[in-house]
Design a protein around this motif. Structure first.
Motif, PDB file in Angstrom:
ATOM      1  N   PRO A 140     -10.814   3.580   4.385  1.00 18.42           N
ATOM      2  CA  PRO A 140     -11.440   3.660   3.061  1.00 18.42           C
ATOM      3  C   PRO A 140     -12.167   2.362   2.702  1.00 18.42           C
ATOM      4  O   PRO A 140     -11.739   1.274   3.074  1.00 18.42           O
ATOM      5  CB  PRO A 140     -10.279   3.938   2.113  1.00 18.42           C
ATOM      6  N   ARG A 141     -13.275   2.514   2.001  1.00 13.38           N
ATOM      7  CA  ARG A 141     -14.085   1.384   1.567  1.00 13.38           C
ATOM      8  C   ARG A 141     -13.832   1.082   0.096  1.00 13.38           C
ATOM      9  O   ARG A 141     -13.674   1.981  -0.707  1.00 13.38           O
ATOM     10  CB  ARG A 141     -15.580   1.719   1.709  1.00 13.38           C
ATOM     11  N   HIS A 142     -13.803  -0.207  -0.217  1.00 12.23           N
ATOM     12  CA  HIS A 142     -13.761  -0.682  -1.604  1.00 12.23           C
ATOM     13  C   HIS A 142     -12.505  -0.244  -2.363  1.00 12.23           C
ATOM     14  O   HIS A 142     -12.579   0.091  -3.548  1.00 12.23           O
ATOM     15  CB  HIS A 142     -15.024  -0.256  -2.361  1.00 12.23           C
ATOM     16  N   VAL A 143     -11.373  -0.262  -1.705  1.00 13.63           N
ATOM     17  CA  VAL A 143     -10.101   0.021  -2.378  1.00 13.63           C
ATOM     18  C   VAL A 143      -9.745  -1.205  -3.214  1.00 13.63           C
ATOM     19  O   VAL A 143      -9.869  -2.338  -2.741  1.00 13.63           O
ATOM     20  CB  VAL A 143      -8.978   0.297  -1.357  1.00 13.63           C
ATOM     21  N   GLY A 144      -9.337  -0.999  -4.435  1.00 17.93           N
ATOM     22  CA  GLY A 144      -8.932  -2.141  -5.241  1.00 17.93           C
ATOM     23  C   GLY A 144      -8.872  -1.830  -6.712  1.00 17.93           C
ATOM     24  O   GLY A 144      -9.014  -0.676  -7.137  1.00 17.93           O
ATOM     25  N   VAL A 145      -8.676  -2.900  -7.482  1.00 14.36           N
ATOM     26  CA  VAL A 145      -8.547  -2.797  -8.930  1.00 14.36           C
ATOM     27  C   VAL A 145      -9.286  -3.972  -9.560  1.00 14.36           C
ATOM     28  O   VAL A 145      -9.206  -5.096  -9.069  1.00 14.36           O
ATOM     29  CB  VAL A 145      -7.061  -2.845  -9.356  1.00 14.36           C
ATOM     30  N   MET A 146      -9.995  -3.687 -10.644  1.00 14.27           N
ATOM     31  CA  MET A 146     -10.642  -4.722 -11.441  1.00 14.27           C
ATOM     32  C   MET A 146      -9.947  -4.791 -12.791  1.00 14.27           C
ATOM     33  O   MET A 146      -9.238  -3.864 -13.178  1.00 14.27           O
ATOM     34  CB  MET A 146     -12.123  -4.378 -11.647  1.00 14.27           C
ATOM     35  N   ASN A 147     -10.197  -5.866 -13.503  1.00 14.61           N
ATOM     36  CA  ASN A 147      -9.637  -6.021 -14.841  1.00 14.61           C
ATOM     37  C   ASN A 147     -10.432  -5.141 -15.800  1.00 14.61           C
ATOM     38  O   ASN A 147     -11.574  -5.447 -16.147  1.00 14.61           O
ATOM     39  CB  ASN A 147      -9.695  -7.482 -15.272  1.00 14.61           C
ATOM     40  N   SER A 148      -9.839  -4.061 -16.234  1.00 15.20           N
ATOM     41  CA  SER A 148     -10.550  -3.094 -17.082  1.00 15.20           C
ATOM     42  C   SER A 148     -10.887  -3.638 -18.467  1.00 15.20           C
ATOM     43  O   SER A 148     -11.719  -3.059 -19.166  1.00 15.20           O
ATOM     44  CB  SER A 148      -9.758  -1.794 -17.200  1.00 15.20           C
ATOM     45  N   SER A 149     -10.289  -4.741 -18.861  1.00 18.98           N
ATOM     46  CA  SER A 149     -10.615  -5.305 -20.174  1.00 18.98           C
ATOM     47  C   SER A 149     -11.868  -6.185 -20.134  1.00 18.98           C
ATOM     48  O   SER A 149     -12.394  -6.551 -21.188  1.00 18.98           O
ATOM     49  CB  SER A 149      -9.429  -6.091 -20.732  1.00 18.98           C
ATOM     50  N   ASP A 150     -12.373  -6.501 -18.944  1.00 22.40           N
ATOM     51  CA  ASP A 150     -13.605  -7.283 -18.844  1.00 22.40           C
ATOM     52  C   ASP A 150     -14.773  -6.469 -19.404  1.00 22.40           C
ATOM     53  O   ASP A 150     -14.880  -5.263 -19.157  1.00 22.40           O
ATOM     54  CB  ASP A 150     -13.903  -7.661 -17.399  1.00 22.40           C
TER      55      ASP A 150
END
Length: 127
Positions: A14-24
Motif C-alpha cells: 500500500p502507498r501513503h499509509v499514515g495519519v496527519m494531524n486533523s486539527s491542522d
C-alpha cells in the motif's frame, strides 16, 4: 475469487499509509464506512495555500479491495488540486483496479472518503 494484479499490488504494498494531524488548518480528513459493516476508510489530504494537494495518506479497515482502493486514491491524489480531487470517481477506481462487481462498494467508499476530505479542508476556510 481472483483479484487483479493492480489490487494485489496495492494490497500487498500500500502507498501513503499514515495519519496527519486533523486539527491542522491545511489538512482535510474524510471517512466512509464503519467497523460494523466491515469496511472503514479514512483519507487525509494536506493542501497548499494555492489549493494544491501536497500530501495524502490513508488508513483502512476491511478486505483487500478496500485497502487497495484507499491506497490507489491516496496515490492518485498526490499533486492534484482540490478541484480535481472533488471530481475523483469510483469508476476511476473500478477501472484502474479491475474490481470484481461484488467489490464495487469499496470504490464507492473511497470516493465518499475523498469527497469528505475535500469538503473538510474547504470548510476550514483556508481555500
Amino acid at each position: 475469487m481472483r483479484y487483479s494484479d493492480a489490487v494485489m499490488e496495492h494490497f500487498l504494498r500500500p502507498r501513503h499509509v499514515g495519519v496527519m494531524n486533523s486539527s491542522d488548518a491545511d489538512v482535510g480528513t474524510g471517512e466512509a464506512g464503519s467497523y460494523e459493516t466491515g469496511a472503514l476508510i479514512r483519507i487525509q489530504i494536506k493542501v497548499s495555500e494555492q489549493g494544491q494537494i501536497q500530501d495524502s495518506c490513508f488508513k483502512a479497515y476491511g478486505c483487500g479491495c478496500t485497502i487497495a482502493a484507499a491506497s490507489f486514491a491516496a496515490q492518485w491524489l498526490q499533486d492534484r488540486n482540490l478541484e480535481q480531487a472533488a471530481q475523483f470517481s469510483s469508476s476511476d477506481v473500478q477501472q484502474a483496479l479491475e474490481l470484481p462487481p461484488v467489490k464495487v462498494h469499496c470504490a464507492l467508499l473511497v470516493q465518499e472518503a475523498v469527497q469528505a476530505a475535500v469538503a473538510s479542508v474547504q470548510n476550514k476556510g483556508a481555500f
